[in-house]
Design an enzyme around this catalytic site. Structure first.
Site, PDB file in Angstrom:
ATOM      1  N   GLY A 108     -12.249  16.128 -15.063  1.00  0.00           N
ATOM      2  CA  GLY A 108     -12.805  16.471 -13.750  1.00  0.00           C
ATOM      3  C   GLY A 108     -13.075  15.206 -12.954  1.00  0.00           C
ATOM      4  O   GLY A 108     -12.462  14.161 -13.173  1.00  0.00           O
ATOM      5  N   GLY A 109     -14.059  15.302 -12.058  1.00  0.00           N
ATOM      6  CA  GLY A 109     -14.384  14.161 -11.201  1.00  0.00           C
ATOM      7  C   GLY A 109     -14.826  12.935 -11.983  1.00  0.00           C
ATOM      8  O   GLY A 109     -14.789  11.814 -11.468  1.00  0.00           O
ATOM      9  N   GLY A 111      13.822  -9.718   0.405  1.00  0.00           N
ATOM     10  CA  GLY A 111      12.383  -9.462   0.516  1.00  0.00           C
ATOM     11  C   GLY A 111      11.670  -9.709  -0.803  1.00  0.00           C
ATOM     12  O   GLY A 111      10.508 -10.135  -0.830  1.00  0.00           O
ATOM     13  N   ALA A 112      12.374  -9.463  -1.903  1.00  0.00           N
ATOM     14  CA  ALA A 112      11.737  -9.644  -3.212  1.00  0.00           C
ATOM     15  C   ALA A 112      11.385 -11.115  -3.443  1.00  0.00           C
ATOM     16  O   ALA A 112      10.383 -11.436  -4.076  1.00  0.00           O
ATOM     17  CB  ALA A 112      12.645  -9.114  -4.309  1.00  0.00           C
TER      18      ALA A 112
END
Ligand code: HXC
Length: 523
Positions: A175-176, A410-411
């Site tokens: 859960g949370g 870009g790498a």
């Protein structure tokens, strides 16, 4: 028997009460915990902390719930053991949820205990280690339990970047509740006995019809290899505690300090001829980046983070001449070392941790580019790639980069290039720092000319000539060196020495960011 004084009697009561509190939910529930192959909260802390160093706080704190019969039972300490201790003599604040008390489920008082040690950690500049083993929000407490989680999350957020936070998952975390570990710096899970998910198998079945068990949905293997939620998957609890302690040895106490120095006998000027032979003649052939890392770092000792997730990039800690560094390296033997969504976010998170906690960055580059395709584009490789770019660009810790082979497009920029304020950038003679590889470049620039040739042999001749011209011009580090984009071209066998000397020169580096409320990292 002599009559006890009132004082002695009261001391006796204290001793008894402590002994009872140490039993948590009692012998039966401790035995049940052991039967599941799990240790108790106190046994875990005993393994984690230096012997005799644990000082427990709030041992007598009790829950305040009066619903559903809870008023009948008020175990001292409630479902969490909190306090301080040392690991290798270094102060640490800890909490360990006690599954033997109401399944470790979180009451408001438990959250107050946890938040108290987190406040102390922030005030006194020491890391927090939380060991989770809990059934989630204490159902009988309703909104109070939820508020308790909210308080813990807020503390996690405020402590982020101030003191290191480590989460160990040693049982259920559902859960949370999963959001506290997710907000901390590192999460470790134990195989087969721990799991993390937002909704359990039954809810999954009712909503999506999917049949899945706890292990498949949120076990250690899944989160350490598929989702990346867990940085480490331990074989068992002892291995988990040992891994947390090893991680602890590489990181500083807080954001104002540096990590502890680990003296080494490994010579600073140790050379390694293996590195002069490691790059294959064929640029499409792989080699193992781990061999390069262990050759450079002290005693070949590399502590990897996220070993099984996005294996095309390697991140982890090591020492160089005794000082802790974060290593980020493309792995040519997995997907040719390409950058993709997962590799980008894995490395970005690691770079940001190192920068927040004054750990210098060593980057080893051999990257052919970003992975193309709809899957990557639809998954926002742009935004995720930007995370890594951003992380390197904003990092002000010393940054030493070595380009071993490919550094395309870009790498190349993303992997700690000079323009992202790389401090010392080296390249091996085998480096190819270019917009793209020769084949791709020749296709773009001369594809039409090549097609225009009717004779296939002639086509190949033109292609080969253009490729040779491109390789001559760009498939080397000297274009970059001529323009000052790298500091030097170095002989691979000397990499350890050069890297150490570079980091030594950067020890007193000072670099500021422009004043701002906070940045807006592309999320
Ligand atoms: C109160 C709880 C509890 C809970 C377990 N217990 N979870 N008590 N609140 N959330 C108690 C049990 O009643 C039992 O008490 C003891 O702990 C041990 O539990 P068992 O079920 O016997 O153990 P086991 O078989 O190992 O199963 C463990 C479990 C299961 C899988 C965790 O207990 C379970 O499913 N619990 C509920 C989980 C859950 O739905 N939690 C709420 C999630 S939502 P006795 O007295 O018999 O020993 C949530 C919201 C957070 O957490 C939101 C944050 C923003």
């Amino acid at each position: 028997m002599q009559n006890m004084s009132i004082q002695q009697e009261k001391i006796g009561q204290l001793v008894d009460r402590r002994a009872k509190a140490r039993l948590g939910g009692g012998e039966k529930r401790i035995a049940a915990q052991h039967e599941k192959g799990k240790l108790t909260a106190r046994e875990r802390l005993a393994l984690l902390l230096d012997e005799g160093s644990f000082e427990e706080f709030d041992m007598f704190v009790q829950h305040r719930c009066t619903n559903f019969g809870m008023e009948q039972s008020h175990p001292d300490g409630d479902g969490v053991v909190t306090g301080q201790g040392t690991i290798d003599g270094r102060l640490v604040y800890v909490y360990a949820q006690d599954f033997t008390v109401s399944g470790g489920s979180l009451s408001k008082t438990m959250s107050e205990k946890i938040c108290k040690v987190m406040d102390m950690a922030m005030r006194n500049g020491a890391p927090v280690i939380g060991l989770n083993d809990s059934g989630g929000a204490r159902i009988q407490e309703g909104i109070d339990a939820l508020a308790g989680y909210g308080d813990i999350f807020e503390h996690n957020i405020l402590a982020s970047g101030v003191v290191p936070q480590i989460s160990g998952i040693f049982g259920p975390c559902a859960g949370g509740a999963v959001y506290s570990p997710a907000l901390t710096d590192f999460t470790l899970m134990v195989k087969n006995t721990s799991y993390m998910f937002l909704t359990g198998p039954a809810v999954v079945k009712s909503v999506t019809g999917e049949d899945v068990d706890q292990e498949q949905l949120g076990g250690a293997d899944v989160h350490s290899s598929k989702s990346g939620v867990a940085d480490f998957a331990a074989e068992n609890e002892e291995d988990g505690i040992a891994t947390i302690k090893r991680l602890f040895s590489f990181i500083p106490q807080n954001n104002m300090e540096t990590a502890p120095v680990r003296p080494t006998e490994d010579p600073v000027n140790r050379t390694d001829d293996l590195l002069n032979d490691i790059i294959p003649d064929n640029p499409n052939k792989a080699y193992d980046m781990y061999a390069v890392i262990s050759s450079i770092v002290d005693d070949g000792d590399f502590f990897e983070v996220h070993r099984n997730f996005a294996k095309n990039i390697i991140v982890g800690f090591a020492h160089v001449n005794g000082r802790s560094v974060g290593v980020v390296a493309n792995q040519p033997s997995v997907l040719a070392g390409v950058l993709d969504i997962n590799a980008s976010r894995k490395a970005a998170r690691f770079v940001r941790f190192c920068d927040a906690f004054n750990i210098p960055l060593l980057t080893l580059v051999d990257v052919p580019g970003f992975l193309p395709g709809t899957q990557q584009e639809y998954g926002a490789v742009i935004t995720n790639g930007a995370k890594l770019l951003y992380a390197y660009g904003e990092a002000t810790v010393p940054k030493v980069t070595v380009t071993l082979r490919k550094a395309y497009g870009g790498a190349h920029i993303v992997m700690s290039c000079k323009q992202l304020r790389g401090d010392i950038n080296y390249a091996w003679p085998t480096a190819q720092i270019a917009v793209m590889g020769a084949d791709g470049a020749v296709n773009v620039l001369y594809g039409k000319d090549i097609k225009a040739e009717t004779d296939p042999a002639k086509q190949e001749e033109v292609r080969a000539a253009k490729k040779a011209e491109y390789e001559e011009l760009f498939n080397n580090p000297y274009q970059a060196a001529q323009k000052g984009y790298i500091e030097d071209v170095i002989e691979p066998r000397n990499t350890r020495f050069r890297v150490i000397r570079a980091f030594e020169s950067l020890q007193n580096k000072r670099q500021e960011l422009p004043a701002k409320k906070h940045d807006n990292l592309p999320l």
